[in-house]
Design a protein around this motif. Structure first.
Motif, PDB file in Angstrom:
ATOM      1  N   LEU A 120     -14.930  12.937 -10.544  1.00  0.00           N
ATOM      2  CA  LEU A 120     -15.231  11.815  -9.660  1.00  0.00           C
ATOM      3  C   LEU A 120     -14.203  11.646  -8.542  1.00  0.00           C
ATOM      4  CD1 LEU A 120     -16.597   9.045 -12.015  1.00  0.00           C
ATOM      5  CD2 LEU A 120     -17.727  10.006 -10.041  1.00  0.00           C
ATOM      6  N   TYR A 121     -12.944  12.042  -8.775  1.00  0.00           N
ATOM      7  CA  TYR A 121     -11.909  11.770  -7.765  1.00  0.00           C
ATOM      8  C   TYR A 121     -12.133  12.498  -6.450  1.00  0.00           C
ATOM      9  CZ  TYR A 121      -8.908   8.305  -9.682  1.00  0.00           C
ATOM     10  OH  TYR A 121      -8.433   7.110 -10.094  1.00  0.00           O
TER      11      TYR A 121
ATOM     12  N   TRP B 123     -14.813  13.612  -5.271  1.00  0.00           N
ATOM     13  CA  TRP B 123     -16.031  13.062  -4.702  1.00  0.00           C
ATOM     14  C   TRP B 123     -15.752  11.731  -4.003  1.00  0.00           C
ATOM     15  CZ3 TRP B 123     -17.785   8.390  -6.453  1.00  0.00           C
ATOM     16  CH2 TRP B 123     -18.995   7.963  -5.895  1.00  0.00           C
ATOM     17  N   ALA B 124     -14.926  10.879  -4.634  1.00  0.00           N
ATOM     18  CA  ALA B 124     -14.636   9.570  -4.051  1.00  0.00           C
ATOM     19  C   ALA B 124     -13.894   9.703  -2.729  1.00  0.00           C
ATOM     20  CB  ALA B 124     -13.823   8.726  -5.033  1.00  0.00           C
ATOM     21  N   VAL B 125     -12.999  10.711  -2.630  1.00  0.00           N
ATOM     22  CA  VAL B 125     -12.247  10.902  -1.388  1.00  0.00           C
ATOM     23  C   VAL B 125     -13.197  11.239  -0.246  1.00  0.00           C
ATOM     24  CG1 VAL B 125     -10.507  12.322  -0.254  1.00  0.00           C
ATOM     25  CG2 VAL B 125     -10.182  11.625  -2.611  1.00  0.00           C
TER      26      VAL B 125
ATOM     27  N   PHE C  57     -16.387  10.586  -0.036  1.00  0.00           N
ATOM     28  CA  PHE C  57     -17.620   9.792  -0.076  1.00  0.00           C
ATOM     29  C   PHE C  57     -18.128   9.418   1.311  1.00  0.00           C
ATOM     30  CE2 PHE C  57     -19.809   5.690  -0.288  1.00  0.00           C
ATOM     31  CZ  PHE C  57     -20.833   6.018  -1.144  1.00  0.00           C
ATOM     32  N   GLN C  58     -17.218   8.908   2.167  1.00  0.00           N
ATOM     33  CA  GLN C  58     -17.668   8.381   3.462  1.00  0.00           C
ATOM     34  C   GLN C  58     -18.119   9.484   4.399  1.00  0.00           C
ATOM     35  OE1 GLN C  58     -16.282   4.941   5.014  1.00  0.00           O
ATOM     36  NE2 GLN C  58     -14.770   4.475   3.463  1.00  0.00           N
TER      37      GLN C  58
ATOM     38  N   GLY D  72     -21.892  11.054   3.409  1.00  0.00           N
ATOM     39  CA  GLY D  72     -23.088  10.293   3.752  1.00  0.00           C
ATOM     40  C   GLY D  72     -24.023  10.039   2.579  1.00  0.00           C
ATOM     41  N   LEU D  73     -25.307   9.976   2.886  1.00  0.00           N
ATOM     42  CA  LEU D  73     -26.309   9.574   1.900  1.00  0.00           C
ATOM     43  C   LEU D  73     -26.385  10.539   0.723  1.00  0.00           C
ATOM     44  CD1 LEU D  73     -28.004   7.060   2.037  1.00  0.00           C
ATOM     45  CD2 LEU D  73     -29.954   8.453   2.715  1.00  0.00           C
TER      46      LEU D  73
ATOM     47  N   PHE E 138     -24.094   9.512  -1.920  1.00  0.00           N
ATOM     48  CA  PHE E 138     -24.543   8.300  -2.593  1.00  0.00           C
ATOM     49  C   PHE E 138     -25.586   8.634  -3.669  1.00  0.00           C
ATOM     50  CE2 PHE E 138     -27.156   4.329  -2.615  1.00  0.00           C
ATOM     51  CZ  PHE E 138     -26.187   3.555  -3.227  1.00  0.00           C
TER      52      PHE E 138
ATOM     53  N   MET F 149     -23.949  10.309  -6.491  1.00  0.00           N
ATOM     54  CA  MET F 149     -23.186   9.375  -7.312  1.00  0.00           C
ATOM     55  C   MET F 149     -24.082   8.653  -8.303  1.00  0.00           C
ATOM     56  SD  MET F 149     -21.363   5.889  -6.184  1.00  0.00           S
ATOM     57  CE  MET F 149     -22.966   5.190  -5.906  1.00  0.00           C
ATOM     58  N   ILE F 150     -25.274   8.233  -7.822  1.00  0.00           N
ATOM     59  CA  ILE F 150     -26.175   7.505  -8.721  1.00  0.00           C
ATOM     60  C   ILE F 150     -26.550   8.396  -9.910  1.00  0.00           C
ATOM     61  CG2 ILE F 150     -28.484   6.521  -8.916  1.00  0.00           C
ATOM     62  CD1 ILE F 150     -28.163   5.442  -6.131  1.00  0.00           C
TER      63      ILE F 150
ATOM     64  N   VAL G 224     -23.319   8.813 -12.199  1.00  0.00           N
ATOM     65  CA  VAL G 224     -23.003   7.606 -12.958  1.00  0.00           C
ATOM     66  C   VAL G 224     -24.075   7.360 -14.014  1.00  0.00           C
ATOM     67  CG1 VAL G 224     -22.720   5.107 -12.797  1.00  0.00           C
ATOM     68  CG2 VAL G 224     -21.589   6.585 -11.171  1.00  0.00           C
TER      69      VAL G 224
ATOM     70  N   LEU H 299     -11.197   4.196  -8.431  1.00  0.00           N
ATOM     71  CA  LEU H 299     -12.114   4.985  -7.616  1.00  0.00           C
ATOM     72  C   LEU H 299     -12.674   4.168  -6.455  1.00  0.00           C
ATOM     73  CD1 LEU H 299     -14.136   7.030 -10.224  1.00  0.00           C
ATOM     74  CD2 LEU H 299     -12.841   7.934  -8.332  1.00  0.00           C
TER      75      LEU H 299
ATOM     76  N   VAL I 216     -10.265   4.278  -3.689  1.00  0.00           N
ATOM     77  CA  VAL I 216     -10.238   5.601  -3.064  1.00  0.00           C
ATOM     78  C   VAL I 216     -11.451   5.785  -2.158  1.00  0.00           C
ATOM     79  CG1 VAL I 216     -10.261   8.065  -3.516  1.00  0.00           C
ATOM     80  CG2 VAL I 216      -8.934   6.571  -4.970  1.00  0.00           C
ATOM     81  N   MET I 217     -12.616   5.265  -2.606  1.00  0.00           N
ATOM     82  CA  MET I 217     -13.830   5.421  -1.807  1.00  0.00           C
ATOM     83  C   MET I 217     -13.698   4.713  -0.472  1.00  0.00           C
ATOM     84  SD  MET I 217     -16.520   4.981  -4.836  1.00  0.00           S
ATOM     85  CE  MET I 217     -18.017   4.590  -3.990  1.00  0.00           C
TER      86      MET I 217
ATOM     87  N   LEU J  73     -20.746   1.840  -8.439  1.00  0.00           N
ATOM     88  CA  LEU J  73     -22.088   1.804  -7.846  1.00  0.00           C
ATOM     89  C   LEU J  73     -22.179   0.783  -6.722  1.00  0.00           C
ATOM     90  CD1 LEU J  73     -24.628   2.094 -10.789  1.00  0.00           C
ATOM     91  CD2 LEU J  73     -24.378   3.596  -8.837  1.00  0.00           C
TER      92      LEU J  73
ATOM     93  N   GLU K  94     -22.569   2.269   1.947  1.00  0.00           N
ATOM     94  CA  GLU K  94     -23.769   2.806   2.593  1.00  0.00           C
ATOM     95  C   GLU K  94     -24.428   1.752   3.471  1.00  0.00           C
ATOM     96  OE1 GLU K  94     -25.281   5.811   2.775  1.00  0.00           O
ATOM     97  OE2 GLU K  94     -23.372   6.472   1.939  1.00  0.00           O
TER      98      GLU K  94
ATOM     99  N   ARG L   6     -22.557   1.137   6.651  1.00  0.00           N
ATOM    100  CA  ARG L   6     -22.729   2.206   7.632  1.00  0.00           C
ATOM    101  C   ARG L   6     -24.117   2.125   8.268  1.00  0.00           C
ATOM    102  NH1 ARG L   6     -21.030   7.586   5.456  1.00  0.00           N
ATOM    103  NH2 ARG L   6     -22.825   7.270   4.134  1.00  0.00           N
TER     104      ARG L   6
END
Lengths: 119, 345
Positions: free
Chosen positions: A78-79, A81-83, A85-86, A89-90, A93, A96-97, A100, B182, B185-186, B331, B338, B341
């Protein structure tokens, strides 16, 4: 300039010295009386020790460790991926769903199987 | 005042290079100096913290606390430290000698190493590591092994029970701890602690991530084995758990490491959630000290206010409450980012 990891290495080597120096300092100052057999017995509030201490132990701890192992590996995934994340984009997301959800199902399964029950 | 320590370091470097030393060696000497300062801070801080803890507990329990040595009993801890230096070193005859002796050393090494990446002010981390946060979490989890070594090596039943409890507790709370960070971090998009501080220029993350902070705080208390999660070293029933057989300097090293970890975890909370060294008027390094001390005060407040939690309740609280909550937090944070943005913020 030293690289970042080289600096961490220097830091580690220096830190290794610290407890050794502390123990040497304590060795210089501390009392050193003769010790007896009784003194070196395991402390059990004054009662003589019965049986070995290195023995089989309650199974619950092992089950917790097992579930922990699964979840800790997920953390490593997850780490990074979190870095990102922005910038991802979609796509990130949606990913991630799913991820999780898999974690939640794993947690639910462990819960259902009674891993968190204390016997 | 803001850049006083950086100026000193730069001055020393240029002075040493001026003397004809290679820049690499000058760098090495600066690192050694930084290490020495950090170890000095850690030891002095522990002395202050032990005194503070006793005073706080005294205040909460309507006692006076230490008040004989020095003003407000301030020299009490120094006297205690000197006493610990002169204490006899007992290694039980049936202990696993190597493991027994190295456990406290590893513990203090792990906790001092945490400070390599902590920014103690703007641009004031020893190493500005790009995976700083991950380094912190992974090193912090190593202290579990040290406690297991201490408990197993002592060959004592109290120690074994204490060690098993602390291992179960620390691995259970490590996951919500890692998951809660997390969210931070996000938002920040970086694992570098200085970058995370910069990302809080406009808004501290405590406002954006309140749930993450609460989960982090509870999990950190459990990781530190502090009350109300101090079941593994409950004095009244386990005679201090894994530390039962330790005396003198070895015990002091454990104690030092525990308080070192406390400072490190509080400083990380200040860095991640309270904007690190940001604040008006005062220099950044002073702000981070103030914030860290305030957070530690809350840790102490918690310890002396709540009763201990039963072992099975403690473990199931982590798995059945904190982990689902922190997963939901990830989540919600993702969905929120999202949404922002999409709205074009």
């Amino acid at each position: 300039m030293m690289s970042e990891h080289a600096t961490i290495g220097v830091f580690l080597v220096l830190t290794l010295v610290f407890p050794v120096a502390a123990m040497i300092a304590a060795w210089m100052f501390r009392a050193k009386p003769k010790s007896s057999e009784e003194k070196l017995l395991p402390y059990e509030c004054g009662v003589d020790t019965q049986g070995p201490s290195w023995m089989r132990f309650k199974i619950n701890y092992f089950i917790y460790a097992l579930v922990f192992l699964a979840f800790d590996v997920e953390t490593i995934f997850l780490y990074p991926w979190a870095v990102k994340f922005q910038s991802l984009g979609l796509f990130a997301f949606a990913e991630m769903i799913i991820f999780v959800a898999i974690l939640a199902v794993g947690l639910w399964y462990a819960w259902k199987e009674g891993a968190f029950k204390w016997y | 005042m803001e850049t006083i320590f950086i100026d000193i370091a730069e001055f020393l470097t240029s002075w040493m290079v001026g003397l004809g030393l290679a820049p690499l060696w000058a760098d090495l000497i600066i690192t050694i100096l930084q290490w020495a300062v950090i170890v000095l801070i850690i030891t002095v801080n522990t002395i202050v913290l032990v005194w503070m803890e006793r005073k706080v507990s005294g205040f909460i329990q309507e006692r006076i606390g230490p008040n004989r040595l020095g003003p407000f009993g301030a020299f009490q801890t120094i006297a205690d430290t000197l006493k610990l230096l002169t204490k006899e070193d007992i290694v039980p005859a049936r202990a696993d000698k190597l493991i027994f002796k190295t456990a406290p050393m590893f513990f203090i090494i792990v906790s001092v190493m945490l400070y390599a990446v902590l920014p103690l002010g703007n641009n004031m981390a020893v190493v500005n590591l790009n995976v700083g946060l991950f380094y912190f979490i992974s090193l912090g989890s190593l202290s579990t092994i040290c406690l297991l070594m201490a408990g197993w090596g002592s060959n004592n039943k109290w120690s074994l029970v204490g060690a098993m409890r602390s291992v179960a507790q620390m691995i259970s709370y490590e996951i919500p701890l890692a998951f809660s960070l997390l969210g931070v971090v996000m938002i920040a998009g970086s694992l570098n602690l200085s970058d995370i501080v910069t990302a809080q220029n406009r808004l501290w993350f405590i406002i954006l991530q309140p749930v993450a902070f609460i989960v982090y705080f509870i999990a950190a208390t459990a990781e530190l084995n502090r009350g109300p999660f101090d079941m593994p070293e409950a004095e009244q029933e386990l005679t201090a758990g894994a530390y039962t057989e330790y005396t003198g300097m070895r015990w002091a090293l454990f104690f030092l490491a525990e308080y070192t970890n406390l400072v490190a975890v509080s400083a990380l909370a200040a860095t991640l959630f309270f904007g690190g060294g940001q604040g008006p008027l005062l220099p950044s390094w002073l702000w981070i000290i103030i914030k860290t001390y305030l957070i530690m005060l809350v840790f102490m407040w918690m310890k002396w206010t709540f009763p201990r939690i039963r072992m099975d309740h403690l473990l199931s609280f982590s798995w059945k409450v904190l982990i689902p909550v922190s997963l939901a937090n990830i989540l919600v944070t993702g969905a929120g980012l999202e949404l922002f943005r999409w709205m074009g913020w």
